[in-house]
Design a protein around this motif. Structure first.
Motif, PDB file in Angstrom:
ATOM      1  N   SER A 101      86.469  52.472 -35.790  1.00 50.07           N
ATOM      2  CA  SER A 101      86.937  52.210 -37.148  1.00 50.07           C
ATOM      3  C   SER A 101      86.099  51.144 -37.853  1.00 50.07           C
ATOM      4  N   TRP A 102      85.307  50.374 -37.083  1.00 50.31           N
ATOM      5  CA  TRP A 102      84.477  49.350 -37.716  1.00 50.31           C
ATOM      6  C   TRP A 102      83.010  49.775 -37.810  1.00 50.31           C
ATOM      7  N   SER A 118      81.161  51.989 -39.394  1.00 44.45           N
ATOM      8  CA  SER A 118      80.490  52.132 -40.677  1.00 44.45           C
ATOM      9  C   SER A 118      80.335  50.788 -41.378  1.00 44.45           C
ATOM     10  N   THR A 119      81.278  49.892 -41.126  1.00 47.45           N
ATOM     11  CA  THR A 119      81.231  48.579 -41.773  1.00 47.45           C
ATOM     12  C   THR A 119      80.077  47.730 -41.239  1.00 47.45           C
TER      13      THR A 119
END
Lengths: 291, 347
Positions: free
Chosen positions: A264-265, A267-268
């Motif tokens: 979930s992180w 792409s960040t």
């Protein structure tokens, strides 16, 4: 991490990096000679992929190999048109004008693609020679991934040979440093600029054909790849082919490992990394400070 | 379209009004009256327009007002400071999300979050500006683009906080503002105050220094101007008003979603500024009218909105770089300059 998953991840990193490199190398090559950022560069990539789906549908089995030769050339011709009709008139203008013109081209190309190919997701089959896997260290390595890596390696070697071992590469570098003297010594500078831009477009088109069997060919892939290519080019330093290669590898590592460890992180991280690099070296790892 | 074009004559008459006619106190009071005349006339016109049209057009007008503030704030960077930012959507989106998330998580009142939104955006603009302004020109454009993508990814992936791609929807706008004409008048009031404040900024000595940096960075630096600090302040002021525009967006859309933060959304106010004329103060506002009404009219007949927008944009940057208002006022502007040189300044 087991041996097999190390190999799987390594191949994943190299495949991601290879696709990015071919697009980013063209972007950075164009910046190096023309001093402009082409926002529509992703459109060339998208057209390469779309044209390949059309050709493959017409020609069947051999379609992929024909596409691999024809589509990049068609895209290169698009590049010639863009350079001659639009960009050539804007070289002396400020960078905002050039950014906006290429942004406008991105919008125009996106809608034309929508007219020609519609909204639906397209794909092509990889040729049978490149299908399947082979076993290596307990991991099943897709043959197609190796093909992608191989093409990118050839592109990298070709660009290196062109830029640092040929008269033409010498002239391209001279365009940046002193176009007047180069023109006075008998070189056709406008032709060189058109050629470099067409070459950059061709590389993007080639990358588009190469990814077509592996990824969904659909609207929006132009804006998606251009952001990724910007990140690579900015981390590596605009204008530097070596920087584009290193930048692609860094993104490949961050994207692949990020997806494994913290999906979930993932792409960040990439954007955070780019901002970190810009904060420390605003001109990128291998770039020159802007004059 | 006709309503979109209506501010043109009034805006150009403003330049006329600035031609100094005499000297002394009489001239000063008349120039004061004249400098008040344009905003008052435009406001009256917009109020009348609000009552004259109804239904969907009124909603479009609300939309336009938010975009007017967004585009004018973006043009503080673009036209004033010469900074091409592809990251203004960050502050626009944060403005909208401040209202939405304040309601969702803490049940804050709309009125509180509406005025908190620009402050939050300005606070975020400080670290963003500190990093992005270290880079110059193209690198600045690209690093602001990276911030836009970062914000977009955060809004989309932090599902627990932002509700991800779904965005925040809800009845968080007070019923008095969901009434079209009241909502419109409220947004109009906010727009007028914002534009007056931004006008003040551009006409201040600070604004003058910013333009000096744009024209010749090296010379401004040699004169002892702290370029980095000046640009940072403009960046934060622009972020403040972009955030306010985002909060205005919520009034008619009643939502906040990740696409607001995307880098292509940052392109929209730039397009408006370029269409209207980024060398003029009201150009971006006019551009917002043309853009939004043009969009709404065109999508009724053709599906290729991007093609038309791209084509128009390309023609403007290639052949008409001053934009609509810029081209209209260029002649009069140079006349005004000449008369200033002869008769002394009125500012």
């Amino acid at each position: 991490m087991s041996e097999s998953s190390i190999i799987t991840n390594l191949i994943g990193i190299l495949t991601t990096a290879s696709t990015l490199f071919m697009v980013a190398a063209g972007l950075t090559l164009v910046f190096g000679a023309l001093r402009l950022i082409n926002i529509a560069h992703g459109s060339f990539y998208m057209y390469g992929a779309y044209l390949a789906t059309t050709l493959a549908a017409r020609l069947g089995g051999a379609g992929f190999w024909v596409s691999l030769v024809i589509c990049p050339l068609v895209v290169a011709a698009m590049g010639v048109l863009v350079e001659v009709l639009v960009l050539r008139r804007l070289y002396r203008r400020e960078h905002l004008t050039q950014l906006l013109a290429t942004f406008a081209l991105l919008l125009i190309f996106a809608d034309i693609a929508l007219r020609l190919w519609g909204k639906s997701v397209r794909s092509i089959k990889a040729p049978s020679a490149l299908n399947g896997h082979f076993q290596f260290g307990g991991a099943a390595v897709p043959v197609y991934d190796l093909f992608v890596i191989g093409v990118a390696a050839l592109v990298a070697i070709g660009l290196w040979a062109l830029m640092s071992r040929s008269k033409l590469g010498w002239r391209v570098r001279a365009v940046v440093d002193d176009p007047e003297v180069l023109a006075a010594s008998g070189t056709n500078v406008p032709l060189i600029l058109t050629g470099v831009f067409a070459l950059g477009a061709m590389l993007a088109g080639l990358s588009g054909v190469v990814i077509a069997p592996e990824q969904a060919v659909q609207p929006g892939m132009d804006a998606e790849i251009i952001v990724a290519a910007f990140i690579v080019a900015v981390i590596g330093g605009l204008g530097s082919i070596v920087g584009a290669a290193i930048g692609s590898l860094i993104i490949g590592v961050v994207e692949t490992l990020g997806a494994v460890w913290t999906p979930s992180w993932a792409s960040t991280f990439i954007y955070a990394l780019m901002i970190l690099v810009l904060a420390i070296r605003p001109w990128g790892l291998f770039g020159e400070t802007e004059r | 379209m006709s309503s979109g074009k209506s501010p043109v004559p009034t805006a150009s008459s403003q330049e006329e009004a600035r031609v100094p006619t005499g000297a002394g106190a009489a001239a000063r009071s008349s120039s004061l009256a004249r400098s008040v005349a344009t905003p008052v006339a435009l406001t009256v016109l917009m109020v009348a327009l609000g009552f004259a049209v109804g239904g969907n057009t009124l909603t479009t007008l609300e939309e336009v007002l938010a975009l007017v503030v967004f585009a004018t704030a973006t043009n503080l960077l673009l036209g004033q400071a010469g900074l091409v930012s592809f990251g203004q959507a960050v502050f626009y989106g944060i403005g909208a999300y401040t209202v939405g998330l304040g309601w969702l998580h803490w049940h804050l009142s709309f009125w509180l979050t509406f005025f908190l939104a620009p402050v939050v955006s300005a606070l975020v603009a400080i670290p963003v500006g500190l990093v992005a302004l270290r880079a110059r020109r193209l690198y600045f454009a690209l690093s602001t683009l990276a911030f836009s993508e970062l914000a977009y990814q955060l809004a989309e992936s932090r599902y627990d906080f932002t509700q991800g791609a779904n965005g925040v929807f809800g009845p968080f706008v007070p019923s008095v503002l969901t009434d079209p004409i009241k909502g419109y008048l409220f947004l109009l009031a906010v727009t007028v105050v914002s534009l007056l404040l931004m006008w003040k900024v551009t006409r201040s000595p600070f604004g003058l220094v910013t333009r000096a940096i744009r024209e010749n960075r090296g010379r401004a630096q040699a004169l002892g101007v702290n370029v980095y600090r000046h640009q940072l302040i403009v960046f934060v002021v622009s972020g403040f008003f972009c955030g306010l525009a985002g909060a205005m967006f919520v009034v008619y859309s009643q939502s906040a979603y990740p696409e607001l933060l995307d880098w292509t959304s940052s392109g929209t106010p730039i397009f408006m500024a370029v269409i209207g004329g980024m060398g003029t103060f009201l150009g971006p506002a006019l551009g917002a009218f043309i853009y939004q009404f043009g969009h709404d009219e065109l999508v009724r007949y053709v599906s290729d909105w991007q093609l038309v927008l791209g084509g128009v944009l390309l023609l403007i940057v290639m052949f008409w770089p001053d934009g609509v208002l810029g081209s209209l006022t260029k002649v009069k502007w140079s006349q005004w300059r000449n008369s200033l040189n002869k008769g002394g300044s009125d500012e």
